[in-house]
Design a protein around this motif. Structure first.
Motif, mmCIF file in Angstrom:
data_model
loop_
_atom_site.group_PDB
_atom_site.id
_atom_site.type_symbol
_atom_site.label_atom_id
_atom_site.label_comp_id
_atom_site.label_asym_id
_atom_site.label_seq_id
_atom_site.Cartn_x
_atom_site.Cartn_y
_atom_site.Cartn_z
ATOM 1 N N GLU A 55 1.515 14.283 -13.774
ATOM 2 C CA GLU A 55 0.972 14.527 -12.447
ATOM 3 C C GLU A 55 -0.119 15.606 -12.487
ATOM 4 N N SER B 257 -6.730 21.437 -8.202
ATOM 5 C CA SER B 257 -6.722 20.065 -7.709
ATOM 6 C C SER B 257 -5.689 19.947 -6.606
ATOM 7 N N TYR C 291 -3.205 5.681 -14.434
ATOM 8 C CA TYR C 291 -2.448 6.701 -13.691
ATOM 9 C C TYR C 291 -2.051 6.168 -12.323
ATOM 10 N N PHE C 292 -2.946 5.433 -11.674
ATOM 11 C CA PHE C 292 -2.640 4.910 -10.333
ATOM 12 C C PHE C 292 -1.367 4.056 -10.362
ATOM 13 N N GLU D 152 -2.779 2.249 7.101
ATOM 14 C CA GLU D 152 -2.552 0.859 6.702
ATOM 15 C C GLU D 152 -1.366 0.278 7.467
ATOM 16 N N TYR E 227 1.762 6.270 -11.069
ATOM 17 C CA TYR E 227 2.160 6.969 -9.843
ATOM 18 C C TYR E 227 2.864 6.008 -8.879
ATOM 19 N N LYS F 264 6.858 12.877 1.721
ATOM 20 C CA LYS F 264 6.091 12.278 2.813
ATOM 21 C C LYS F 264 7.005 11.978 3.997
ATOM 22 N N LEU G 81 -2.693 18.702 -5.235
ATOM 23 C CA LEU G 81 -1.472 18.088 -5.772
ATOM 24 C C LEU G 81 -0.292 18.465 -4.890
ATOM 25 N N SER H 230 -3.496 17.641 -13.142
ATOM 26 C CA SER H 230 -4.921 17.476 -13.374
ATOM 27 C C SER H 230 -5.317 18.278 -14.605
ATOM 28 N N VAL I 91 -5.110 12.980 -5.072
ATOM 29 C CA VAL I 91 -5.638 12.609 -6.382
ATOM 30 C C VAL I 91 -7.158 12.771 -6.357
ATOM 31 N N ASN I 92 -7.700 13.353 -7.410
ATOM 32 C CA ASN I 92 -9.153 13.481 -7.559
ATOM 33 C C ASN I 92 -9.838 14.196 -6.394
ATOM 34 N N TRP J 170 -5.129 2.408 -4.171
ATOM 35 C CA TRP J 170 -5.051 1.155 -3.417
ATOM 36 C C TRP J 170 -6.411 0.461 -3.368
ATOM 37 N N LYS K 208 -6.733 13.312 -15.474
ATOM 38 C CA LYS K 208 -5.313 13.628 -15.519
ATOM 39 C C LYS K 208 -4.899 13.903 -16.959
ATOM 40 N N LYS L 123 -1.206 10.557 0.421
ATOM 41 C CA LYS L 123 -1.940 9.518 -0.293
ATOM 42 C C LYS L 123 -3.340 9.965 -0.735
ATOM 43 N N PHE L 124 -3.741 11.168 -0.351
ATOM 44 C CA PHE L 124 -5.037 11.683 -0.800
ATOM 45 C C PHE L 124 -4.915 12.652 -1.975
ATOM 46 N N TRP M 61 1.012 3.534 -3.144
ATOM 47 C CA TRP M 61 -0.218 3.909 -3.842
ATOM 48 C C TRP M 61 -0.946 5.059 -3.166
ATOM 49 N N HIS M 62 -1.691 5.815 -3.978
ATOM 50 C CA HIS M 62 -2.713 6.685 -3.421
ATOM 51 C C HIS M 62 -3.760 5.830 -2.705
ATOM 52 N N ALA M 63 -4.445 6.421 -1.734
ATOM 53 C CA ALA M 63 -5.501 5.668 -1.046
ATOM 54 C C ALA M 63 -6.551 5.188 -2.058
ATOM 55 N N GLU M 64 -6.933 6.069 -2.976
ATOM 56 C CA GLU M 64 -7.940 5.686 -3.976
ATOM 57 C C GLU M 64 -7.382 4.640 -4.947
ATOM 58 N N THR N 229 -8.325 8.438 -13.835
ATOM 59 C CA THR N 229 -7.128 7.859 -13.228
ATOM 60 C C THR N 229 -7.101 6.331 -13.228
ATOM 61 N N ASN O 236 6.665 6.249 -7.492
ATOM 62 C CA ASN O 236 6.836 6.327 -6.044
ATOM 63 C C ASN O 236 7.801 5.263 -5.544
ATOM 64 N N PHE P 194 0.806 -1.225 0.000
ATOM 65 C CA PHE P 194 0.000 0.000 0.000
ATOM 66 C C PHE P 194 0.838 1.273 0.000
ATOM 67 N N ARG P 195 2.092 1.174 0.451
ATOM 68 C CA ARG P 195 2.870 2.398 0.640
ATOM 69 C C ARG P 195 3.143 3.142 -0.665
#
Lengths: 382, 382, 382, 382
Positions: free
Chosen positions: A317, B319, A280-281, B76, A284, B328, B321, A319, B342-343, A237, A345, B339-340, A232-235, A369, A288, A229-230
């Protein structure tokens, strides 16, 4: 007449793309994002009928009043339409009907363009041709999805030639801090979203001369990147877990070896090709994991003369937002770009599926995304 | 000791916010975005236990090992957790249990802070206090949602005092083209997303001295703005139609008159107050209808010393960004912001629900484009 | 007065069931099928207020006009109502408010029943008491779900006594072919769905004297019964796969040993107890795997005097359909049973949660085929 | 050879049904219940290849190993399969490919049936032919759905002849109380679900000699029957409201007049024809509104010699359940009927789309309660 020549050149190219299809391939819509090829054939024709012939060609007889309902894509100003997810439910009009419609409109356009059109109409026509070129790329991406998700993995065209991958060892290109001019500047055609040319201030940065390759992306997979998970964006993931994504679209792990569906059918993965068909996810997360990042669209454009691009669209990156002073056109044409400027994006560059002559360093492509059916790849920055 | 004083001041403020609640009000979760107040009470406590007491206070005995599962929000790295939509299904631990937990952790913190903590821990503590201040605002927004969606429309606090609306006639403020410095610069606390301070180039623009009022927003409603696709993003238009939205959240049209649910219960709409509880989609559509636009977060920050702000969060066109050079933090704390990115859209300013001392001109709040339960309003630019 | 005595006996029993709850336990609704206990407390009160006091007690003042909206369950004829899935979102009225409502209605009923009611009203009253007894069972099943799905597994009542399992070795009971009379026959209360008594022709059959035990059901699990499609209905197989069901509700496999949540908390599985909390789909699959079947409700009733029943409701193969000559009552009371007679299965017998005096051999309980939160078990036939 | 003759007669009839289709019509799947015609063509062929040629014809070479994956319908025992909702996503195999497959299997069957098959194989063959006759009816219903939901409303076959409606004034037929024998009894083919013949006890009843007509059903619509909850099951009422159903499938109210899509295209509604394409929920609500009910399947069968039937399948009140002593066949063929015996209703009779020779008074058709794409009508009982 130059415009008419160009008109036919574009129109024939669309038909050439479809020449490898069976009738059945024209009809299906496996997911909402993909449109049936016959819909593209009809919709690009509808564009010329609706925005040029009906308003400007006196005495023009509409081919079939129902077709507006069937082939309108998203223009709210032009009446009701078949909802996007229903396009694959329509067996009629048939492929032959739609080619007849195409011929009918082409004939009318020939007559109409017998007299040089006004500047306004010429502008609309060039927009229509650029619009059709965009659908040529969508045709290729949609056909790849349709055939590549068929359990028989049929080839699209055994003689299809992929562009050669030019993998250089140029490493990273350094760009200095300062003010840069961004946006289209010239007399030729561009989309409204490339205007206005304006200044942006960029910190110094480095941008890779190469796209990330399949071999490099495999390292991320093998390092268990899809399960950590580290990166990824929360969304992102949530998307990975809910969609159970484990690799780029069209990749298959068969008896321990990686294969990819291509326009030739299923083939062993080419390790030196740019990685393609990632969201995009994923782009990214990969960056990362490498301890780097994706470039902004401004960084990309400012450096674009210093590297090769064009085999895969490059996630940035940035938008998708209006440039300073952006103004929508009046009427239905104004729905072309502006109303999509949220939660998407920007992609820069072009892909192997982009029509010849349709790419520019200022071109702004855009997708959501999570989408992967376009030819999308990764360029790193730091 | 100053840190301990501040710790207790913040902790007691959270409890004061909840002092108007019935036990039942602490428990429910009407939609996924809203958390039950008892969850906030527990989660803010869990933050200090997890990130300070357990790693740094030798000999500390965890209050209850199950609470990590119950009160982890989204980290997480700190193990499994109750999924967000299930928070309102938990009748246990009870409200009293959670206040006991709170007291237990406060006692331990008192002991722990008897000796001056290291700089690292002091930094974590200040982060924890800012984190709790953020949850204080969420408590107020969530309580408003819980009570404002109850068919009995109970008041939260009859003696609650809304800030006075300062509606001036200052019109638009003009800002010149040029390079501006954006981002936090100083020694006091800021979130990682406000760093680094960097240059941006802005075209000249005008920004309104006032927020859009309820009276002005009613004109948009009365002009049928919610039923005219031309003002909306395509995604916003889908949202309006699918959600059947016709006015801001908490507004009710009763016998021809407009009412709004407030912390006092249902009241006649105050026309001079800033419009509040609208989504980004609505903010954008309103601005579009006015022939204007929303400011970017950079335009907002560059002009922020020239207007009053603070009664409602202000949607920007930007957005969410990372700033150039954003990095981080290591470990679970690193999940705080990055991690937030995006979008989501950036909101600037502060609202009447923001805790005292918790606002800054460089503060970057962020939410998804369809959300309305926060105190969100509109400032126009052109 | 006999009716009043019975009224208070039933009403107090409801309150006794809730006496073990914390305030928070009254509020939550983890899934749509489960109602918050405070809703049951209010709804059973609303029944007497709506169907007896308001129409028949001259001068009666409604407690609160909003409560009709809050506590109506499914009676379309009595106005709008909170949709079922929203019951757990309501923090108000509070538990204390609802007990005040209960007291208010009980006081009014005491006055009203000071004079002997008409036969019609007496009939409604008895229906209301049977209705409340049904909700007593639902209270127990819903409380079990609420506490049994809490990660802390709190006990409901440490002193709760489960009925003793009487496992006999009686084997199968043989019943001869012929005509049998089915349905209620007598002067005392029954529900409309038990009428009319009528003849059915049964082929000869055998029915087990015992319910299937946990030990026997474990054999099915160990034989991989949950992963072999051959035992299941097509719809049941979809349900098993989509819901990822691997064992009865409330069972947990911990370190290789089976545990079940009970009213005492989590306990080692009692092997000789009847298997409980299984869906119809599971009951059918188990019987199929054994090479047997479930009895029809007619077979069950015809043989019911020959075996013990009452610790778990027994799924039958019969769909819930009207008996010959079934007629709905007029008005809202007519919505009690008839409108549910589609796509549900009949359960016969009673469970340990059934209120004393509320069971009959002709009683027809009914639930949908995938539900498991009731105390439901298996009796085999062949 | 008689079996081979019959084989070819059935196979050619399937092809005759499809002879009016365009290639595109073979491909689409507008809803999950409908299968693309080319799938039916392939699936009925797959049945003979899988259950006869592969196990019994020594030396038979499978046409294409992938086709098992593509054309298996729901037989879990025969391996993986394309999930039902994906059938319309497959452009390959093409229609021509599938007709080649059909020819290949027919050739092999010709050779195989050159020698008289064993009794077991003959039984399988007859099952396969009855199976194909069932798919002939599904082809017609699916084609009607595909063309009838196309915005162009194309005709299927301008020369299609609907059976004549024989509306008599025979009123209701009275049947006496007593024991009746139900189920198939004879030497010819029947499905396993029609066995065993057994006794049922019926109360006296009356059953209509006629099906409900469009004119009669219009009275229900005009009496606002679709907006009065009292006529509907609770589940039916939810269905009506969620699906926004206001009339039978294929009906359209155009400028105040009722039209229906038929195999000829859109036509004015024929008032004396039996109402058709209604769900069980609608059939029940109509009967309820008339103060009557639907017959059980036993009442229907016991009286079936006394009325005409065959233009529309008739919803009964009976759930689809096994007859006493019902036993599934071994192996994949055993999945034919038994696994669907839950949450479906029995239809009796036949429809205009039923293949010649495929109907019997003991035939048990079955569908879910909300489905309408079959030719389904109403016969009343009381």
């Amino acid at each position: 007449m130059e415009l008419l020549d160009r008109y036919f050149k574009v129109r024939k190219h669309t038909e050439a793309i479809c020449s490898h299809l069976q009738t059945e391939d024209y009809v299906v819509q496996p997911v909402a994002d993909v449109s049936p090829p016959k819909w593209h054939i009809g919709h690009t024709t509808w564009f010329f009928e609706t925005f040029i012939l009906k308003p400007y060609f006196m005495g023009y007889q509409e081919f079939d009043a129902n077709y507006n309902f069937v082939f309108n894509s998203y223009y709210e100003a032009v009446g009701n339409r078949v909802i996007r997810t229903d396009r694959g439910n329509l067996s009629r009009p048939t492929v032959i009907d739609i080619y007849r419609y195409r011929e009918y409109v082409d004939d009318a356009m020939t007559k109409f363009l017998g007299h040089a059109p006004s500047a306004d109409v010429a502008e609309l026509l060039v927009l229509g041709l650029n619009h059709e070129e965009q659908h040529q790329e969508l045709l290729l991406t949609d056909i790849k999805y349709i055939l590549g998700h068929n359990p028989l993995f049929p080839a699209y065209d055994a003689s299809y030639k992929s562009p050669k991958a030019n993998h250089s060892d140029a490493g990273f290109i350094r760009v200095d801090e300062g003010i840069y001019e961004i946006g289209f500047n010239g007399d030729s055609f561009c989309f409204d979203n490339e205007l206005n040319r304006h200044k942006v201030y960029l910190n110094s940065y480095e941008i890779s001369a190469n796209l990330v390759t399949n071999a490099e992306y495999l390292e991320f997979i093998n390092a268990d990147g899809y399960h950590d998970f580290r990166h990824w964006h929360a969304e992102g993931w949530d998307w990975v877990k809910n969609s159970k994504v484990e690799c780029p679209l069209y990749w298959h792990l068969i008896d321990g070896g990686w294969y990819a569906y291509t326009f030739h059918g299923l083939e062993a993965l080419k390790l030196n090709d740019p990685v393609c068909h990632i969201s995009y996810f994923e782009a990214y997360a990969y960056a990362n994991w490498k301890g780097m990042r994706l470039p902004t669209e401004f960084e990309w454009e400012a450096a674009s003369s210093k590297f090769e691009w064009g085999k895969a669209w490059e996630w940035t990156e940035s938008s998708y937002l209006p440039y300073p002073g952006f103004a929508k056109a009046l009427g239905a044409i104004g729905e072309y770009n502006g109303k999509f400027m949220v939660n998407q994006k920007v992609l820069r560059g072009a892909s192997e599926a982009t029509s010849p002559g349709h790419s520019r360093a200022t071109y702004r492509n855009f997708f959501q995304t999570h989408l992967r059916w376009q030819f999308t790849g990764i360029r790193l920055a730091k």
